[in-house]
Design a protein around this motif. Structure first.
Motif, PDB file in Angstrom:
ATOM      1  N   LEU A  69       0.827  -1.209   0.000  1.00  0.00           N
ATOM      2  CA  LEU A  69       0.000   0.000   0.000  1.00  0.00           C
ATOM      3  C   LEU A  69       0.855   1.249   0.000  1.00  0.00           C
ATOM      4  N   LEU A 160      -8.495 -10.307  12.198  1.00  0.00           N
ATOM      5  CA  LEU A 160      -9.426  -9.240  11.792  1.00  0.00           C
ATOM      6  C   LEU A 160      -8.693  -8.147  11.017  1.00  0.00           C
ATOM      7  N   ILE A 161      -7.533  -7.743  11.538  1.00  0.00           N
ATOM      8  CA  ILE A 161      -6.781  -6.671  10.872  1.00  0.00           C
ATOM      9  C   ILE A 161      -6.324  -7.128   9.492  1.00  0.00           C
ATOM     10  N   HIS A 163      -7.671  -9.207   7.507  1.00  0.00           N
ATOM     11  CA  HIS A 163      -8.761  -9.279   6.527  1.00  0.00           C
ATOM     12  C   HIS A 163      -9.238  -7.906   6.076  1.00  0.00           C
ATOM     13  N   THR A 164      -8.939  -6.855   6.860  1.00  0.00           N
ATOM     14  CA  THR A 164      -9.335  -5.516   6.377  1.00  0.00           C
ATOM     15  C   THR A 164      -8.467  -5.078   5.200  1.00  0.00           C
ATOM     16  N   TYR A 165      -7.283  -5.640   5.051  1.00  0.00           N
ATOM     17  CA  TYR A 165      -6.381  -5.219   3.976  1.00  0.00           C
ATOM     18  C   TYR A 165      -6.805  -5.775   2.627  1.00  0.00           C
ATOM     19  N   GLU A 167      -9.557  -5.980   0.849  1.00  0.00           N
ATOM     20  CA  GLU A 167     -10.355  -5.144  -0.058  1.00  0.00           C
ATOM     21  C   GLU A 167      -9.482  -4.074  -0.720  1.00  0.00           C
ATOM     22  N   GLU A 168      -8.703  -3.394   0.114  1.00  0.00           N
ATOM     23  CA  GLU A 168      -7.839  -2.332  -0.421  1.00  0.00           C
ATOM     24  C   GLU A 168      -6.835  -2.896  -1.414  1.00  0.00           C
TER      25      GLU A 168
ATOM     26  N   ARG B   3     -13.760   2.009   9.094  1.00  0.00           N
ATOM     27  CA  ARG B   3     -13.944   0.607   9.456  1.00  0.00           C
ATOM     28  C   ARG B   3     -12.766   0.120  10.302  1.00  0.00           C
ATOM     29  N   ARG B   4     -11.570   0.553   9.905  1.00  0.00           N
ATOM     30  CA  ARG B   4     -10.397   0.129  10.654  1.00  0.00           C
ATOM     31  C   ARG B   4     -10.384   0.753  12.056  1.00  0.00           C
ATOM     32  N   LEU B   7     -12.728  -1.195  14.149  1.00  0.00           N
ATOM     33  CA  LEU B   7     -12.085  -2.476  14.460  1.00  0.00           C
ATOM     34  C   LEU B   7     -11.087  -2.319  15.600  1.00  0.00           C
TER      35      LEU B   7
END
Lengths: 180, 162
Positions: A69, A160-161, A163-165, A167-168, B3-4, B7
């Motif tokens: 990123l 959790l963290i 899996h947030t990456y 999409e980006e 969202r982050r 979280l």
């Protein structure tokens, strides 16, 4: 040269063995004084052993995603080494697909870990509500559960963290394919 | 980005719960261990009169986890209606008995020499002075023994701290 390597390796092994012995001795000495704390540490260590792959796997994934990123240079071979796919596929697949496959690779370890944690949770609940008799081991099972809970918290947060990456990475992946 | 942030908040709250659980568990067990080490008061679970040797036989229980040492005792004799023995008081008679945790010791309480045997209605109030290794203080337990028919104490478990 080889002889010196042997000697150094032997020394390191002896040191490691002594450290292990000291640890075991420490636990044996501490056991009568702080049995619950020792149960907590043992649960923490044993569940860490079980979750080690997950902790480092998600950690490496998050580091790599941050690197991507930020638009820095990356090593495609590094991702490929984390994914157990045939070489022909590895060469042709886009980077986002490889990344998602990387996360999927960790799923089997994740659910194995969660199953172990579920078992100890059920056991400690059964002891806690006196369904198996709290008396002798229930308190220590609870200590092991709390040790496991700390590791589970870290695994869950990292998962959790990570899996947030995804999409980006997919959205920016279209630009990345040309580079990689 | 929001969202982050959410979280992160969720993970922080989860961490608070896990931390309080771990801390509560460890603190509770430490507290229970220190509470278990508080010394208990000895309890006179049985008292009988031994007419041959003119003495009382007490069974004293230590219900705690700290050994108690019974140092000395004093007795106060209160005559009943049917005896000719006048009232007397003896104090500071050495005992030197150590009762280990959860054990019962037999303690012989000698009445005054040349005193007449107990009659029905006599009351012997025994004060046992005891101490424990955690403090230099001296504590007492008082047991009133009322001699009735059969020689049994009416209130076998009467032993209160003063």
């Amino acid at each position: 040269m080889s002889r010196w390597e042997n000697i150094t390796g032997g020394l390191v092994f002896a040191l490691f063995f002594l450290l292990l012995l000291a640890g075991v001795l420490g636990f044996v000495l501490l056991w009568p004084k702080f049995p619950e704390d020792v149960a907590f540490v043992l649960g923490f260590l044993s569940f860490w052993l079980l979750a080690n792959r997950l902790l480092f796997g998600y950690g490496q994934f998050i580091n790599f995603a941050e690197l991507l990123l930020d638009g820095k240079e990356y090593d495609r071979g590094y991702v490929a080494s984390r994914v157990s796919l045939p070489h022909e596929l590895l060469r042709n697949l886009a980077l986002p697909v490889l990344l998602i496959t990387w996360l999927r690779e960790l799923d089997k370890y994740k659910y194995t870990y969660y199953t172990a944690f579920l078992l100890i949770t059920l056991l400690s609940i059964l002891f806690k509500f006196n369904l198996l008799g709290y008396g002798l081991v229930g308190n220590y099972i609870e200590g092991t559960f709390w040790g496991a809970a700390v590791i589970t918290f870290i695994v869950f947060s990292l998962e959790l963290i990570a899996h947030t990456y995804v999409e980006e990475l997919i959205y920016m992946g279209t630009g990345e394919v040309e580079n990689g | 980005m929001s969202r982050r942030l959410l979280l992160t908040l969720f993970i922080a709250i989860l961490g608070l719960f896990v931390g309080s659980g771990v801390g509560g568990y460890i603190t509770y067990n430490r507290m229970m261990r220190s509470v278990q080490n508080i010394p208990a008061s000895p309890i006179v679970v049985g008292a009988e009169y031994d007419r041959e040797n003119n003495r009382l036989v007490f069974s004293v229980l230590n219900p705690g986890t700290v050994p108690l040492s019974l140092d000395n005792y004093s007795i106060a004799f209160t005559p009943g209606e049917s005896t000719r023995q006048p009232a007397y008081f003896i104090s500071n008679i050495p005992l030197g008995i150590t009762i280990n945790p959860m054990e019962v010791a037999v303690v012989y309480i000698n009445l005054k020499e040349q005193a007449l045997p107990l009659e029905v209605g006599d009351i012997v109030t025994t004060t046992i002075f005891y101490s424990h290794p955690l403090s230099p203080d001296v504590y007492t337990v008082v047991h009133p023994f009322v001699f009735e028919k059969g020689g049994k104490s009416p209130s076998d478990t009467t032993g209160g701290e003063k």
